[in-house]
Design an enzyme around this catalytic site. Structure first.
Site, PDB file in Angstrom:
ATOM      1  N   MET A  86       0.817  -1.225   0.000  1.00 25.98           N
ATOM      2  CA  MET A  86       0.000   0.000   0.000  1.00 25.98           C
ATOM      3  C   MET A  86       0.846   1.268   0.000  1.00 25.98           C
ATOM      4  O   MET A  86       0.735   2.091   0.921  1.00 25.98           O
ATOM      5  CB  MET A  86      -0.941  -0.021   1.226  1.00 25.98           C
ATOM      6  CG  MET A  86      -1.967  -1.118   1.185  1.00 25.98           C
ATOM      7  SD  MET A  86      -2.966  -1.018  -0.309  1.00 25.98           S
ATOM      8  CE  MET A  86      -4.106  -2.365  -0.037  1.00 25.98           C
ATOM      9  N   ASN A 103       2.550  -6.083 -10.175  1.00 26.10           N
ATOM     10  CA  ASN A 103       1.566  -5.775  -9.128  1.00 26.10           C
ATOM     11  C   ASN A 103       0.247  -6.470  -9.421  1.00 26.10           C
ATOM     12  O   ASN A 103      -0.115  -6.613 -10.595  1.00 26.10           O
ATOM     13  CB  ASN A 103       1.337  -4.257  -9.082  1.00 26.10           C
ATOM     14  CG  ASN A 103       0.294  -3.860  -8.040  1.00 26.10           C
ATOM     15  OD1 ASN A 103       0.354  -4.283  -6.886  1.00 26.10           O
ATOM     16  ND2 ASN A 103      -0.695  -3.074  -8.466  1.00 26.10           N
ATOM     17  N   HIS A 105      -3.801  -6.116  -8.963  1.00 23.38           N
ATOM     18  CA  HIS A 105      -4.852  -5.123  -8.669  1.00 23.38           C
ATOM     19  C   HIS A 105      -6.208  -5.804  -8.783  1.00 23.38           C
ATOM     20  O   HIS A 105      -6.463  -6.515  -9.766  1.00 23.38           O
ATOM     21  CB  HIS A 105      -4.773  -3.946  -9.645  1.00 23.38           C
ATOM     22  CG  HIS A 105      -5.778  -2.889  -9.344  1.00 23.38           C
ATOM     23  ND1 HIS A 105      -5.641  -2.009  -8.289  1.00 23.38           N
ATOM     24  CD2 HIS A 105      -6.957  -2.591  -9.937  1.00 23.38           C
ATOM     25  CE1 HIS A 105      -6.695  -1.210  -8.250  1.00 23.38           C
ATOM     26  NE2 HIS A 105      -7.518  -1.558  -9.222  1.00 23.38           N
ATOM     27  N   GLU A 143       5.674   4.347 -13.447  1.00 25.52           N
ATOM     28  CA  GLU A 143       5.464   5.466 -12.518  1.00 25.52           C
ATOM     29  C   GLU A 143       3.990   5.871 -12.417  1.00 25.52           C
ATOM     30  O   GLU A 143       3.614   6.666 -11.556  1.00 25.52           O
ATOM     31  CB  GLU A 143       6.328   6.665 -12.906  1.00 25.52           C
ATOM     32  CG  GLU A 143       5.954   7.333 -14.216  1.00 25.52           C
ATOM     33  CD  GLU A 143       6.497   6.577 -15.418  1.00 25.52           C
ATOM     34  OE1 GLU A 143       6.289   7.061 -16.554  1.00 25.52           O
ATOM     35  OE2 GLU A 143       7.076   5.485 -15.250  1.00 25.52           O
ATOM     36  N   GLU A 173     -10.253 -15.357  -4.250  1.00 26.95           N
ATOM     37  CA  GLU A 173     -10.270 -16.825  -4.399  1.00 26.95           C
ATOM     38  C   GLU A 173     -10.278 -17.243  -5.866  1.00 26.95           C
ATOM     39  O   GLU A 173      -9.537 -18.125  -6.272  1.00 26.95           O
ATOM     40  CB  GLU A 173     -11.508 -17.405  -3.712  1.00 26.95           C
ATOM     41  CG  GLU A 173     -11.416 -17.448  -2.203  1.00 26.95           C
ATOM     42  CD  GLU A 173     -12.729 -17.865  -1.539  1.00 26.95           C
ATOM     43  OE1 GLU A 173     -12.727 -18.020  -0.301  1.00 26.95           O
ATOM     44  OE2 GLU A 173     -13.739 -18.020  -2.261  1.00 26.95           O
ATOM     45  N   ALA A 175      -9.741 -15.264  -8.667  1.00 26.12           N
ATOM     46  CA  ALA A 175      -8.840 -14.582  -9.614  1.00 26.12           C
ATOM     47  C   ALA A 175      -7.433 -14.344  -9.051  1.00 26.12           C
ATOM     48  O   ALA A 175      -6.465 -14.909  -9.546  1.00 26.12           O
ATOM     49  CB  ALA A 175      -9.462 -13.270 -10.062  1.00 26.12           C
ATOM     50  N   GLU A 176      -7.323 -13.548  -7.992  1.00 29.48           N
ATOM     51  CA  GLU A 176      -6.005 -13.088  -7.552  1.00 29.48           C
ATOM     52  C   GLU A 176      -5.052 -14.236  -7.209  1.00 29.48           C
ATOM     53  O   GLU A 176      -3.914 -14.267  -7.680  1.00 29.48           O
ATOM     54  CB  GLU A 176      -6.153 -12.179  -6.332  1.00 29.48           C
ATOM     55  CG  GLU A 176      -6.919 -10.903  -6.619  1.00 29.48           C
ATOM     56  CD  GLU A 176      -6.913  -9.971  -5.441  1.00 29.48           C
ATOM     57  OE1 GLU A 176      -7.989  -9.506  -5.041  1.00 29.48           O
ATOM     58  OE2 GLU A 176      -5.813  -9.741  -4.897  1.00 29.48           O
TER      59      GLU A 176
HETATM   60  C1  GRF Z   1      -5.594  -7.559  -2.601  1.00 24.78           C
HETATM   61  O1  GRF Z   1      -6.946  -7.469  -2.950  1.00 24.78           O
HETATM   62  C2  GRF Z   1      -4.742  -6.961  -3.692  1.00 24.78           C
HETATM   63  O2  GRF Z   1      -5.282  -7.107  -4.994  1.00 24.78           O
HETATM   64  C3  GRF Z   1      -4.749  -5.533  -3.324  1.00 24.78           C
HETATM   65  O3  GRF Z   1      -4.672  -5.499  -1.925  1.00 24.78           O
HETATM   66  C4  GRF Z   1      -5.261  -6.694  -1.397  1.00 24.78           C
HETATM   67  C5  GRF Z   1      -4.217  -7.318  -0.495  1.00 24.78           C
HETATM   68  O4  GRF Z   1      -4.603  -8.476   0.051  1.00 24.78           O
HETATM   69  N1  GRF Z   1      -3.685  -4.777  -3.948  1.00 24.78           N
HETATM   70  P1  GRF Z   1      -3.538  -9.459   0.778  1.00 24.78           P
HETATM   71  O5  GRF Z   1      -2.704  -8.627   1.710  1.00 24.78           O
HETATM   72  O6  GRF Z   1      -2.696 -10.120  -0.282  1.00 24.78           O
HETATM   73  O7  GRF Z   1      -4.405 -10.434   1.492  1.00 24.78           O
END
Ligand code: GRF
Length: 195
Positions: A86, A103, A105, A143, A173, A175-176
């Site tokens: 963050m 990254n 998102h 940037e 769950e 996607a990420e």
């Molecule tokens: C995730 O949703 C990611 O996409 C976003 O911040 C959240 C972090 O979750 N940038 P975690 O710390 O990986 O559980």
């Protein structure tokens, strides 16, 4: 030679856990997570790293970027993964690792991204707008916040009764946690082959 990876985190670390688990299953053959850096000393992600036997470092303000660069150099890091990190990295920092920072998102970029779009806010905006599909994106970092070249994306349907919290969990769950290990291997392989 495997690509030496540092993962930058700030919070719970579920995406870090997905990377650690994928590495454990042999799905990151060209990379090795050797360092986890947090700009928040209380991040639960640090506990996940310690449990996995991965070296950790806390690099907080003031002088956050200088401390991160020192830790990266000390550990001979070749690739950086931002997993719920963050803070916006400066142009000078990003220029030290061209096409070597990625990254995750929690939206389908270019929707609901950029300055101010992070965490639950992204899902609140998607529900407020009334889109029927959202998802997640892994992209290179430049940037411009969330502005780098897209590596991969995965769509997730929005369901009746979704709250920002319910939607956030399903996007993680479905996607990420699948996309980030896949993208990390793609980039780690490219870097390993370029040596
Ligand atoms: C995730 O949703 C990611 O996409 C976003 O911040 C959240 C972090 O979750 N940038 P975690 O710390 O990986 O559980």
């Amino acid at each position: 030679m495997k690509t030496r990876i540092a993962v930058l985190v700030s919070g719970g670390g579920t995406n870090l856990q997905a990377l650690i688990d994928a590495q454990g299953r042999g799905e990151l053959p060209d990379g090795e997570i050797v360092l986890v850096i947090s700009n928040n000393p209380d991040a639960y992600a640090l506990t996940r790293a310690e449990r996995a036997g991965i070296r950790t470092a806390v690099c907080a303000k003031p002088g956050m970027e200088g401390k991160i660069i020192e830790a990266l150099r000390e550990n001979d890091i070749q690739m950086i993964v931002l997993a719920g990190f963050m803070a916006i990295l400066s142009k000078d920092f990003v220029s030290l690792y061209p096409d070597r920072i990625i990254n995750i998102h929690p939206s389908l970029i270019p929707s609901f991204c950029g300055a101010g779009f992070y965490g639950l806010r992204v899902h609140e905006a998607a529900l407020r707008y009334g889109v029927k599909v959202t998802g997640a994106t892994v992209h290179y970092v430049n940037e411009i916040p969330d502005g780098g070249k897209i590596i991969c994306q995965k769509a997730v349907e929005i369901q009746d009764g979704d709250t920002p919290e319910i939607l956030q969990r399903r996007v993680m769950e479905q996607a990420e946690w699948k996309l980030l290990p896949k993208a990390a291997e793609i980039v780690a392989k490219r870097i390993a082959e370029s040596k």
